[in-house]
Design an enzyme around this catalytic site. Structure first.
Site, mmCIF file in Angstrom:
data_model
loop_
_atom_site.group_PDB
_atom_site.id
_atom_site.type_symbol
_atom_site.label_atom_id
_atom_site.label_comp_id
_atom_site.label_asym_id
_atom_site.label_seq_id
_atom_site.Cartn_x
_atom_site.Cartn_y
_atom_site.Cartn_z
ATOM 1 N N CYS A 341 0.841 -1.206 0.000
ATOM 2 C CA CYS A 341 0.000 0.000 0.000
ATOM 3 C C CYS A 341 0.878 1.259 0.000
ATOM 4 O O CYS A 341 1.539 1.535 -0.980
ATOM 5 C CB CYS A 341 -0.984 -0.043 1.161
ATOM 6 S SG CYS A 341 -2.387 1.077 0.921
ATOM 7 N N HIS A 425 -3.584 -5.339 1.073
ATOM 8 C CA HIS A 425 -3.347 -5.776 2.448
ATOM 9 C C HIS A 425 -3.868 -7.215 2.602
ATOM 10 O O HIS A 425 -4.776 -7.638 1.888
ATOM 11 C CB HIS A 425 -4.106 -4.892 3.442
ATOM 12 C CG HIS A 425 -3.631 -3.479 3.496
ATOM 13 N ND1 HIS A 425 -2.424 -3.119 4.055
ATOM 14 C CD2 HIS A 425 -4.213 -2.320 3.080
ATOM 15 C CE1 HIS A 425 -2.279 -1.809 3.985
ATOM 16 N NE2 HIS A 425 -3.348 -1.301 3.387
#
Length: 502
Positions: A341, A425
């Site tokens: 991310c 994630h």
């Protein structure tokens, strides 16, 4: 049945999340249809529900303890700090703006009470019982007027309150007494009693103090939970590997192969979803540690740059500490690096940010052929696919939109050599994918490390939740706890002066 309970705490990190999850798992094993609830959560550790709503990860794990899917109603207000002065406000799973603490507590918070109570009422209409988690302490007298997560929600929904205290910190009796004594009479009448958490030693030595506490407050203690390592579920914030307890105290099972695998996680500012490394720490022979100095990367077989709520700020921090140069050298040498991310964005060539930091154009580390532009609309998805020949799924929470200009595809990002980057994630929780990834890392690092063939992260998480349920079942007065959930706080509880200031 329309039962409910608010688990409050004498302090932050007293064990509210763990106790709430434990009560949920104990109840569901009794055949009770139960759901978790936290009116307002402040956390950078969040999760995306199947309908695309962002909530705190602790509530997602508590939903798993209840064996149900998490929903936005279980955490209607999520605050995501962006620095000392402001937080992003996420309402019913969607971001609605940035507010300073003064602006939020100055009026916005109280206006959300109706929404919060509606969500709680909806859950109570669907489930037999709803176990609510408070935040911080209910005796924050400077914030009581606008409170919607502790006594505000308890009084609004007439919930009995169980106060949890961490005896390992010391001063638990004073904390229990002081918490009650600083509440208004209308709040005090809902505080049913106490639960001692993290006790070490002989409970019989504690009992005289519990008797005196009962005499002083008229309220009983519902249980004394012993100290246990590695019982934390996905924490709100902090450097933790939740399956193991505190990272620096974690123990590692012997490796299957001849070598261990060392993983260094850059402890960047405003780190988000640090639980991405939990699945690595659960692998026998994998040593996970958080680092903040370039020399700590030298012996690492894999370096992870995790997610962050402040990509540009984290990038500047990496440069200031010399970690940025160490990462660039490492990538050039073909030594494994994984960016997740915000970490993925940092590894790219260029960042255009008029949303999060408002810094405008910023050069990234340039080790991946990616250009990132921050959009006002937040991406909240639950992607699934295949990578490294294995099925994998995850979740995305980001404003940055990546334009991948080269490299080999890797999840939604790319890889160049042994540097990988992705917005996903949770991908390492997919067992087959994790094992395949670790085999590649070990080969690139020259380690004779072999992933265990039978490690199931989902099974380990279930085992952990069962341990929490066992803790409640074995060390709390569950009959009394059930009466509290079913019938509410006992009548006639005494007022403890002085009460809340006028």
């Amino acid at each position: 049945m329309n039962g409910g309970l608010l688990v409050a705490g004498t302090t932050s990190d007293a064990g509210k999340s763990v106790v709430t999850a434990g009560i949920c798992r104990w109840l569901v094993r009794r055949g009770v249809k139960v759901a978790p609830f936290k009116a307002q959560n402040m956390s950078l550790n969040s999760f995306v529900t199947r309908e695309g709503a962002e909530i705190g990860r602790a509530q997602a794990m508590q939903a798993q303890a209840c064996r149900i899917e998490p929903t936005a109603q279980m955490n209607p207000v999520l605050l995501k700090p962006g620095g000392e002065q402001s937080s992003q406000v996420v309402l019913l799973g969607k971001p609605v703006g940035e507010l300073s603490a003064r602006g939020y507590h100055g009026g916005r918070q109280q206006r959300l009470l109706g929404t919060v109570l509606d969500c709680l009422a909806e859950l109570r209409g669907t489930y037999d019982a709803v176990i609510c988690e408070g935040a911080g302490s209910p005796a924050e007298i400077n914030l009581r007027r606008t409170d919607i997560v502790n006594m505000g929600i308890a009084r609004g929904a007439r919930l009995p309150v169980l106060v949890v205290g961490d005896i390992d910190r010391g001063g638990v009796f004073a904390s229990f007494f002081g918490t009650v004594a600083l509440l208004a009479p209308e709040d005090q009448e809902l505080v049913a009693g106490f639960l001692v958490n993290k006790f070490r030693g002989d409970v019989s030595l504690l009992e005289p103090g519990l008797d005196m506490l009962h005499g002083l407050t008229g309220r009983r203690t519902y249980g004394v939970l012993p100290f246990r390592h590695g019982l934390g579920i996905d924490e709100e914030d902090g450097l933790r590997v939740s399956l193991r307890g505190t990272v620096r105290e974690s123990t590692v099972s012997p490796p299957v192969g001849e070598d261990v695998l060392r993983v260094a996680v850059c402890a960047i500012p405003l780190m988000s979803n640090f639980t991405d490394v939990d699945a690595l720490a659960a692998e026998p022979g994998v040593v996970v540690r958080f680092v903040d100095r370039p020399e700590e990367l030298a012996d690492a077989d894999l370096v992870i740059v995790p997610g962050t709520r402040g990509t540009v700020r984290a990038l500047a921090w990496l440069r200031e500490r010399g970690l940025a140069d160490a990462l660039v050298r490492r990538a050039a040498e073909g030594r494994p690096v994984l960016g997740i991310c915000g970490g993925f964005q940092i590894l790219g060539e260029h960042i255009e940010d008029e949303v999060e930091s408002r810094a405008g154009a910023v050069d990234g580390l340039g080790v991946l052929p990616v250009r990132v532009r921050f959009a006002r609309e937040k991406t909240l998805t639950r992607p699934a696919g295949q990578a490294l020949g294995e099925p994998v799924e995850g979740y995305e929470i980001h404003h940055g939109v990546a334009d991948v200009l080269g490299g080999k595809p890797f999840l939604d990002g790319c890889r160049v050599g042994h540097t990988w980057g992705t917005h996903w994630h949770g991908s390492l929780e997919s067992d087959g994918f994790r094992r395949a990834f670790l085999r590649e890392v070990a080969a690139a690092a020259g380690r004779r490390f072999v992933p265990a063939p039978d490690t199931s992260f989902a099974a380990l998480r279930e085992e952990q939740l069962d341990r929490l349920g066992d803790l409640i079942e074995q060390h709390a007065d569950t009959d009394a706890l059930w009466r509290l959930i079913e019938s509410g706080a006992p009548q006639g509880l005494p007022f403890i002066p002085p009460g809340a200031p006028a």
